[in-house]
Design a protein around this motif. Sequence first.
Motif, PDB file in Angstrom:
ATOM      1  N   ARG A 185      35.934  11.276 -38.541  1.00  0.00           N
ATOM      2  CA  ARG A 185      35.464  12.639 -38.325  1.00  0.00           C
ATOM      3  C   ARG A 185      35.331  13.374 -39.645  1.00  0.00           C
ATOM      4  O   ARG A 185      34.388  14.121 -39.873  1.00  0.00           O
ATOM      5  CB  ARG A 185      36.429  13.387 -37.398  1.00  0.00           C
ATOM      6  CG  ARG A 185      36.243  13.061 -35.931  1.00  0.00           C
ATOM      7  CD  ARG A 185      36.973  14.075 -35.069  1.00  0.00           C
ATOM      8  NE  ARG A 185      38.413  14.045 -35.294  1.00  0.00           N
ATOM      9  CZ  ARG A 185      39.254  13.294 -34.609  1.00  0.00           C
ATOM     10  NH1 ARG A 185      38.798  12.488 -33.664  1.00  0.00           N
ATOM     11  NH2 ARG A 185      40.547  13.327 -34.854  1.00  0.00           N
ATOM     12  N   ALA A 186      36.286  13.158 -40.546  1.00  0.00           N
ATOM     13  CA  ALA A 186      36.269  13.866 -41.827  1.00  0.00           C
ATOM     14  C   ALA A 186      35.082  13.468 -42.674  1.00  0.00           C
ATOM     15  O   ALA A 186      34.530  14.271 -43.427  1.00  0.00           O
ATOM     16  CB  ALA A 186      37.575  13.604 -42.585  1.00  0.00           C
ATOM     17  N   THR A 187      34.646  12.206 -42.589  1.00  0.00           N
ATOM     18  CA  THR A 187      33.549  11.723 -43.420  1.00  0.00           C
ATOM     19  C   THR A 187      32.221  11.734 -42.692  1.00  0.00           C
ATOM     20  O   THR A 187      31.208  11.340 -43.245  1.00  0.00           O
ATOM     21  CB  THR A 187      33.834  10.283 -43.903  1.00  0.00           C
ATOM     22  OG1 THR A 187      34.047   9.438 -42.768  1.00  0.00           O
ATOM     23  CG2 THR A 187      35.066  10.242 -44.794  1.00  0.00           C
ATOM     24  N   GLY A 188      32.199  12.189 -41.451  1.00  0.00           N
ATOM     25  CA  GLY A 188      30.943  12.288 -40.724  1.00  0.00           C
ATOM     26  C   GLY A 188      30.493  10.999 -40.095  1.00  0.00           C
ATOM     27  O   GLY A 188      29.332  10.863 -39.741  1.00  0.00           O
ATOM     28  N   GLY A 189      31.368  10.035 -39.947  1.00  0.00           N
ATOM     29  CA  GLY A 189      30.975   8.761 -39.349  1.00  0.00           C
ATOM     30  C   GLY A 189      30.663   8.924 -37.875  1.00  0.00           C
ATOM     31  O   GLY A 189      31.311   9.677 -37.166  1.00  0.00           O
ATOM     32  N   SER A 190      29.646   8.207 -37.412  1.00  0.00           N
ATOM     33  CA  SER A 190      29.248   8.307 -36.013  1.00  0.00           C
ATOM     34  C   SER A 190      29.864   7.202 -35.169  1.00  0.00           C
ATOM     35  O   SER A 190      29.805   7.247 -33.945  1.00  0.00           O
ATOM     36  CB  SER A 190      27.721   8.234 -35.895  1.00  0.00           C
ATOM     37  OG  SER A 190      27.262   6.944 -36.281  1.00  0.00           O
ATOM     38  N   GLY A 191      30.411   6.183 -35.816  1.00  0.00           N
ATOM     39  CA  GLY A 191      30.916   5.035 -35.070  1.00  0.00           C
ATOM     40  C   GLY A 191      29.809   4.074 -34.673  1.00  0.00           C
ATOM     41  O   GLY A 191      30.019   3.207 -33.834  1.00  0.00           O
ATOM     42  N   LEU A 192      28.617   4.205 -35.293  1.00  0.00           N
ATOM     43  CA  LEU A 192      27.482   3.361 -34.947  1.00  0.00           C
ATOM     44  C   LEU A 192      27.057   2.425 -36.077  1.00  0.00           C
ATOM     45  O   LEU A 192      26.266   1.505 -35.851  1.00  0.00           O
ATOM     46  CB  LEU A 192      26.281   4.224 -34.544  1.00  0.00           C
ATOM     47  CG  LEU A 192      26.429   5.010 -33.242  1.00  0.00           C
ATOM     48  CD1 LEU A 192      25.243   5.951 -33.060  1.00  0.00           C
ATOM     49  CD2 LEU A 192      26.544   4.074 -32.054  1.00  0.00           C
ATOM     50  N   GLY A 193      27.554   2.643 -37.276  1.00  0.00           N
ATOM     51  CA  GLY A 193      27.098   1.871 -38.425  1.00  0.00           C
ATOM     52  C   GLY A 193      27.284   0.378 -38.272  1.00  0.00           C
ATOM     53  O   GLY A 193      26.359  -0.411 -38.529  1.00  0.00           O
ATOM     54  N   VAL A 206      20.960  10.749 -34.464  1.00  0.00           N
ATOM     55  CA  VAL A 206      19.776  10.532 -33.616  1.00  0.00           C
ATOM     56  C   VAL A 206      19.051   9.263 -34.040  1.00  0.00           C
ATOM     57  O   VAL A 206      18.630   8.452 -33.206  1.00  0.00           O
ATOM     58  CB  VAL A 206      18.844  11.756 -33.686  1.00  0.00           C
ATOM     59  CG1 VAL A 206      17.500  11.452 -33.031  1.00  0.00           C
ATOM     60  CG2 VAL A 206      19.494  12.952 -33.008  1.00  0.00           C
ATOM     61  N   GLU A 207      18.878   9.057 -35.347  1.00  0.00           N
ATOM     62  CA  GLU A 207      18.171   7.876 -35.830  1.00  0.00           C
ATOM     63  C   GLU A 207      18.953   6.603 -35.511  1.00  0.00           C
ATOM     64  O   GLU A 207      18.373   5.575 -35.143  1.00  0.00           O
ATOM     65  CB  GLU A 207      17.930   7.989 -37.337  1.00  0.00           C
ATOM     66  CG  GLU A 207      17.150   6.827 -37.932  1.00  0.00           C
ATOM     67  CD  GLU A 207      15.789   6.611 -37.286  1.00  0.00           C
ATOM     68  OE1 GLU A 207      15.346   5.442 -37.208  1.00  0.00           O
ATOM     69  OE2 GLU A 207      15.172   7.607 -36.852  1.00  0.00           O
ATOM     70  N   ASP A 208      20.289   6.663 -35.646  1.00  0.00           N
ATOM     71  CA  ASP A 208      21.110   5.499 -35.306  1.00  0.00           C
ATOM     72  C   ASP A 208      20.981   5.150 -33.824  1.00  0.00           C
ATOM     73  O   ASP A 208      20.858   3.971 -33.452  1.00  0.00           O
ATOM     74  CB  ASP A 208      22.588   5.768 -35.644  1.00  0.00           C
ATOM     75  CG  ASP A 208      22.863   5.725 -37.135  1.00  0.00           C
ATOM     76  OD1 ASP A 208      21.957   5.319 -37.900  1.00  0.00           O
ATOM     77  OD2 ASP A 208      23.981   6.091 -37.544  1.00  0.00           O
ATOM     78  N   LEU A 209      21.016   6.172 -32.969  1.00  0.00           N
ATOM     79  CA  LEU A 209      20.878   5.933 -31.528  1.00  0.00           C
ATOM     80  C   LEU A 209      19.495   5.376 -31.201  1.00  0.00           C
ATOM     81  O   LEU A 209      19.351   4.500 -30.343  1.00  0.00           O
ATOM     82  CB  LEU A 209      21.130   7.231 -30.759  1.00  0.00           C
ATOM     83  CG  LEU A 209      22.587   7.690 -30.695  1.00  0.00           C
ATOM     84  CD1 LEU A 209      22.665   9.112 -30.165  1.00  0.00           C
ATOM     85  CD2 LEU A 209      23.409   6.754 -29.824  1.00  0.00           C
ATOM     86  N   ARG A 210      18.474   5.872 -31.885  1.00  0.00           N
ATOM     87  CA  ARG A 210      17.114   5.374 -31.665  1.00  0.00           C
ATOM     88  C   ARG A 210      17.025   3.901 -32.062  1.00  0.00           C
ATOM     89  O   ARG A 210      16.423   3.090 -31.336  1.00  0.00           O
ATOM     90  CB  ARG A 210      16.126   6.205 -32.477  1.00  0.00           C
ATOM     91  CG  ARG A 210      14.686   5.732 -32.362  1.00  0.00           C
ATOM     92  CD  ARG A 210      13.743   6.637 -33.151  1.00  0.00           C
ATOM     93  NE  ARG A 210      12.379   6.139 -33.077  1.00  0.00           N
ATOM     94  CZ  ARG A 210      11.870   5.225 -33.895  1.00  0.00           C
ATOM     95  NH1 ARG A 210      12.636   4.692 -34.843  1.00  0.00           N
ATOM     96  NH2 ARG A 210      10.617   4.827 -33.771  1.00  0.00           N
ATOM     97  N   THR A 211      17.611   3.534 -33.192  1.00  0.00           N
ATOM     98  CA  THR A 211      17.584   2.135 -33.632  1.00  0.00           C
ATOM     99  C   THR A 211      18.229   1.225 -32.600  1.00  0.00           C
ATOM    100  O   THR A 211      17.687   0.173 -32.244  1.00  0.00           O
ATOM    101  CB  THR A 211      18.305   1.996 -34.982  1.00  0.00           C
ATOM    102  OG1 THR A 211      17.626   2.767 -35.976  1.00  0.00           O
ATOM    103  CG2 THR A 211      18.357   0.538 -35.434  1.00  0.00           C
ATOM    104  N   LEU A 212      19.392   1.634 -32.099  1.00  0.00           N
ATOM    105  CA  LEU A 212      20.099   0.809 -31.126  1.00  0.00           C
ATOM    106  C   LEU A 212      19.353   0.733 -29.797  1.00  0.00           C
ATOM    107  O   LEU A 212      19.317  -0.324 -29.158  1.00  0.00           O
ATOM    108  CB  LEU A 212      21.508   1.347 -30.912  1.00  0.00           C
ATOM    109  CG  LEU A 212      22.485   1.092 -32.069  1.00  0.00           C
ATOM    110  CD1 LEU A 212      23.777   1.861 -31.854  1.00  0.00           C
ATOM    111  CD2 LEU A 212      22.770  -0.398 -32.220  1.00  0.00           C
ATOM    112  N   SER A 213      18.751   1.843 -29.362  1.00  0.00           N
ATOM    113  CA  SER A 213      18.027   1.817 -28.084  1.00  0.00           C
ATOM    114  C   SER A 213      16.797   0.918 -28.181  1.00  0.00           C
ATOM    115  O   SER A 213      16.484   0.189 -27.233  1.00  0.00           O
ATOM    116  CB  SER A 213      17.622   3.234 -27.666  1.00  0.00           C
ATOM    117  OG  SER A 213      16.692   3.792 -28.567  1.00  0.00           O
ATOM    118  N   LEU A 214      16.108   0.927 -29.321  1.00  0.00           N
ATOM    119  CA  LEU A 214      14.965   0.035 -29.512  1.00  0.00           C
ATOM    120  C   LEU A 214      15.404  -1.420 -29.538  1.00  0.00           C
ATOM    121  O   LEU A 214      14.737  -2.296 -28.976  1.00  0.00           O
ATOM    122  CB  LEU A 214      14.230   0.390 -30.805  1.00  0.00           C
ATOM    123  CG  LEU A 214      13.411   1.688 -30.801  1.00  0.00           C
ATOM    124  CD1 LEU A 214      12.888   1.986 -32.193  1.00  0.00           C
ATOM    125  CD2 LEU A 214      12.266   1.606 -29.802  1.00  0.00           C
ATOM    126  N   ALA A 215      16.540  -1.678 -30.189  1.00  0.00           N
ATOM    127  CA  ALA A 215      17.054  -3.050 -30.222  1.00  0.00           C
ATOM    128  C   ALA A 215      17.424  -3.517 -28.824  1.00  0.00           C
ATOM    129  O   ALA A 215      17.130  -4.656 -28.428  1.00  0.00           O
ATOM    130  CB  ALA A 215      18.272  -3.128 -31.155  1.00  0.00           C
TER     131      ALA A 215
END
Length: 206
Positions: free
Chosen positions: A161-169, A34-43
């Motif tokens: 998926r195994a490490t919990g990556g969101s693909g947003l970093g 959620v925080e990653d998506l918020r950062t990108l949407s603000l950008a």
Amino acid sequence: MQGRLEAIQDGVVPLEMGEIDRLHQQARLLSRLVEDLRTLSLADAGRLNLALQPLNLAELARRMAAAFGTALEAKQVALELRLPEGPVPVRADPDRLAQVIGNLLTNALEHTPAGGKIALEVAKDTTHAHLRVLDSGPGIPAEALHKVFDRFYRAEASRSRATGGSGLGLSIVKALVELHKGTVAAHNRPEGGALFEVRLPLHQAG
């Protein structure tokens, strides 16, 4: 998460510490997403405000390397810190630039096997500061080189998926670097492994 919680409520799954730990981990990953998506949407909307100030990129890199000590030790990965003798002045938001370095180190750590090595390097030329993160992992597939900064793109979906990556970093890295009037690029190293390089304008004190 909802299914597991309902199973606990119905008495199908016992309420044990192991189950609580799993649910907590899933909640933490959702919060991060959620925080990653918020950062990108603000950008995207031009509403991600930066608290710009003069700072020494080399010193920030040193602090971030120290912060990753426990994670590196847990995975048995060594970190080589390559810093110049003098300061590397940039004008940046210290928290957001720390996020850039942290995301790059996290990405390198996820793709570096136990016993491998990561290098964090800072340098400068006459006009720009350079920050590089190099790893001894498998490198980036040729077809993925132009996609690694795309949102939700995963060169190795099963590992992410195994490490919990969101693909947003890495998408966040690109967005934050560009807000700082810089650039970021990904390459494969001739000797193996990946190289990510950030270029930022040097700050000239007036």
